[in-house]
Design a protein around this motif. Structure first.
Motif: not given
Length: 275
Positions: A34, A260, A262-267, A271
Motif C-alpha cells: 500500500y 473501514a 472497502s474490500g473492492a479497493e483492497l482487492n 491485484s
C-alpha cells in the motif's frame, strides 16, 4: 523485471545524498504494498509493528523470525527496505557481525544497529563496546554486500536516559566507526535535532516522528534532517482502528466499521501489486 538488491541499494543511497524524504514503516507485505502505491520512495521495517502482528512485545521476537520477516518484506516490494534490526541480536561484536551478515543476505537496502543492551533497566552498551559493535557491522557489510546502508542508533532518549551530550558523543563515534546514517530516536526539540545534524555532518540523520508534531517535513528538511521515519506509529494507528471497532462489537454495535477500507479497493490494490 523486479528490482535487484543492488538496484534497490543504489536507489536508497541516492536518496541520502540531498533533500529530505519520508521513510514510512510497514509491518507486513500488505502495508508495504500500500505504501508503495502512494509513491513513497523507500520503506523501513518496524520491530514493534512486526512483533505486535505476532502477538509479541517489541524486542521479544527471535532473530530467525526477524530474518524471515526481512526476506518477506524485501521480496514484497521493489522499493528499498531499511531493516529495523534492533541491537543486532548479539552482545559482542562477533555475534553482531554474524547477524548482520545474515540480514544483508535477505536483500534489505539498509539496516540499523541500536546501542541498547535490551535489559529491563534500559541500559546502553558502554561506548567502547557499542563502537566495536558498529565496526563489526561495518566489516560484515563490506565483506558481504558493501552497498548496504548502515545506520547507527543512540537509544538514550528511548531508554529513559535523555542526555543529549552523550547522544552527540555516541553518534560521532558511530559515524567514525563506519555508520553511513545516524539516528537518535526520541529527540523532539529543534535544539536537539539541529545539534545532532551538526554533530555528524555531512552524514545524513534519520529523525523519528511517531506522534503529532509541531514540525512539517519541510521544517525538518530546513533543519538538515535527511530522512523521517515513523516507527510503529502506522501499526499503532491500524491497531487503534481495529481495537475501537472490536470494542464496539463487544458492546453489540457496528459503528466501528464506518471508516473501514472497502474490500473492492483492497482487492484492486493487491491485484495490481501482483502484476
Amino acid at each position: 523485471m523486479p528490482a535487484t538488491p543492488a538496484e534497490k541499494r543504489a536507489a536508497f543511497r541516492a536518496l541520502h545524498t540531498s533533500g529530505c524524504f519520508m521513510l514510512p514503516n510497514p509491518w507486513d507485505a500488505g502495508s508495504a504494498a500500500y505504501l508503495a502505491s502512494l509513491g513513497f520512495q523507500a520503506v523501513a521495517t518496524t520491530s514493534s509493528g512486526y512483533a505486535w502482528s505476532k502477538a509479541q512485545a517489541d524486542n521479544h521476537v527471535t532473530r530467525d523470525a526477524v530474518l524471515a520477516h526481512l526476506r518477506e518484506m524485501a521480496a514484497a516490494t521493489d522499493l528499498p527496505v531499511n531493516a529495523d534490526f534492533e541491537n543486532g541480536f548479539g552482545v559482542d561484536a562477533a555475534a553482531v557481525a554474524e547477524s548482520v551478515r545474515l540480514a544483508v543476505a535477505t536483500g534489505v537496502a539498509g539496516l540499523s544497529i541500536e546501542d541498547s543492551t535490551g535489559a529491563a533497566d534500559g541500559s546502553l552498551f558502554p561506548l567502547a563496546v557499542a563502537v566495536a559493535r558498529i565496526k563489526a557491522a561495518r566489516q560484515a557489510i563490506d565483506e558481504n554486500g558493501g552497498d548496504t546502508l548502515l545506520v547507527g542508533r543512540a537509544e538514550n532518549f528511548f531508554t529513559g536516559k535523555p542526555d543529549i551530550d552523550d547522544v552527540l558523543v555516541r553518534l560521532r563515534a558511530y559515524s567514525e566507526a563506519g555508520a553511513d546514517c545516524l539516528y537518535a530516536p526520541g529527540i523532539k526539540t529543534r535544539a536537539h535535532i539541529e545539534a545532532v545534524v551538526k554533530a555528524v555532518a555531512p552524514k545524513p540523520v534519520n529523525l523519528l516522528v511517531s506522534a503529532p508534531s509541531e514540525f512539517t517535513l519541510e521544517d525538518l528538511a530546513a533543519m538538515g534532517v535527511r530522512r523521517v521515519s515513523v516507527g510503529g506509529a502506522l501499526a499503532r494507528a491500524a491497531w487503534g482502528g481495529a481495537m475501537r471497532a472490536a470494542q464496539a462489537l463487544a458492546q453489540g454495535r457496528f459503528d466501528g466499521f464506518a471508516d473501514a477500507a472497502s474490500g473492492a479497493e483492497l482487492n484492486a490494490l493487491f491485484s495490481k501489486a501482483r502484476e
